[in-house]
Design an enzyme around this catalytic site. Sequence first.
Site, PDB file in Angstrom:
ATOM      1  N   GLY A  11       0.828  -1.204   0.000  1.00  0.00           N
ATOM      2  CA  GLY A  11       0.000   0.000   0.000  1.00  0.00           C
ATOM      3  C   GLY A  11       0.862   1.253   0.000  1.00  0.00           C
ATOM      4  N   ARG A  12       0.214   2.402  -0.134  1.00  0.00           N
ATOM      5  CA  ARG A  12       0.960   3.657  -0.194  1.00  0.00           C
ATOM      6  C   ARG A  12       1.771   3.899   1.077  1.00  0.00           C
ATOM      7  NH1 ARG A  12      -3.990   4.840  -2.597  1.00  0.00           N
ATOM      8  NH2 ARG A  12      -4.836   5.475  -0.592  1.00  0.00           N
ATOM      9  N   THR A  78      -6.727   3.475  10.319  1.00  0.00           N
ATOM     10  CA  THR A  78      -7.759   4.193  11.072  1.00  0.00           C
ATOM     11  C   THR A  78      -9.036   3.354  11.134  1.00  0.00           C
ATOM     12  OG1 THR A  78      -8.416   5.369   9.060  1.00  0.00           O
ATOM     13  CG2 THR A  78      -6.805   6.442  10.476  1.00  0.00           C
ATOM     14  N   ALA A 105      -2.014   4.904  16.391  1.00  0.00           N
ATOM     15  CA  ALA A 105      -1.917   6.356  16.241  1.00  0.00           C
ATOM     16  C   ALA A 105      -2.838   6.843  15.143  1.00  0.00           C
ATOM     17  CB  ALA A 105      -0.481   6.773  15.935  1.00  0.00           C
ATOM     18  N   HIS A 135      -7.910  15.912   2.542  1.00  0.00           N
ATOM     19  CA  HIS A 135      -7.082  14.795   2.083  1.00  0.00           C
ATOM     20  C   HIS A 135      -7.243  14.562   0.585  1.00  0.00           C
ATOM     21  CE1 HIS A 135      -6.879  13.822   6.398  1.00  0.00           C
ATOM     22  NE2 HIS A 135      -5.826  13.088   6.093  1.00  0.00           N
ATOM     23  N   HIS A 136      -6.365  13.734   0.052  1.00  0.00           N
ATOM     24  CA  HIS A 136      -6.458  13.275  -1.336  1.00  0.00           C
ATOM     25  C   HIS A 136      -7.728  12.435  -1.506  1.00  0.00           C
ATOM     26  CE1 HIS A 136      -5.278   9.220   0.010  1.00  0.00           C
ATOM     27  NE2 HIS A 136      -4.445   9.855   0.813  1.00  0.00           N
ATOM     28  N   LYS A 139      -8.429   8.524  -0.208  1.00  0.00           N
ATOM     29  CA  LYS A 139      -8.643   8.123   1.184  1.00  0.00           C
ATOM     30  C   LYS A 139     -10.060   7.566   1.337  1.00  0.00           C
ATOM     31  CE  LYS A 139      -8.285   9.902   5.933  1.00  0.00           C
ATOM     32  NZ  LYS A 139      -7.471   8.760   6.385  1.00  0.00           N
TER      33      LYS A 139
END
Length: 250
Positions: A11-12, A78, A105, A135-136, A139
């Site tokens: 993933g990124r 998240t 986090a 955000h981009h 997301k």
Amino acid sequence: MIRVAVVGAKGRMGASVVQAVNDASDMQLSHTIDHGQDPAQINSGNTDVAVEFTIPSASLSNVLTLVAHGVDVVVGTTGWDDDKLEQVRQALANAPRADQSVFIAPNFAISAVLADHFAAQAAKYFESVEVIELHHPDKIDAPSGTAIHTAQAIAASRREAGLGPMPDGTVTDGGSRGQVVDGVHVHAVRLRGLNAHEEILLGNAGEQLVIRADSFDRGSFMQGVLLAVRKLRDGGYPGLNIGLDTFLDL
């Protein structure tokens, strides 16, 4: 050398973590796992700390598997709620090692963590506070985990100060006022060209304070990720810990 596995390595964020671990002089990459691969390959015999950056629907299962195999886990995915966090606590209570750690986090950028901290400090001095996260468009969750965490910190600070609800005379909405998180309005923007950004707007009659954090590329998160890996490896943080401020002198 700290043996580090990365779950979600293609993933990124995961790819950035792989590069950061390879570049760190005190770490070695033990395993890389991605979609469709079994995280049970990662265990205490080959890994000290696993870093998990996947998607909300997969993260809990990954973390529970890693805990069951005696591995400390740093989580950047998240989408955590109270029920999922309680499942992690229960897993840690029955973990192979008494001092096992899971660290989650909402954001690993130092600027974002400090913005959250400053907003909580300032919120009790202002009549109105709202949060905007930007955000981009790739997301998948909105609002961001960072924005939710910020709103919760603002609400806790206001409750501690004995403040009531913020003024809002809106009668008709249609959704344009954003999501209300613990009494705080949170607005999400998805726009090509952005990476990860947050603004906290605080207002009184005749004045405004704006706190803003900008992460222009994923490299901004790596300092925090590696800090968390080192802290868990060093010990002293058993159980479930949430938020990078756990490791900062704030």
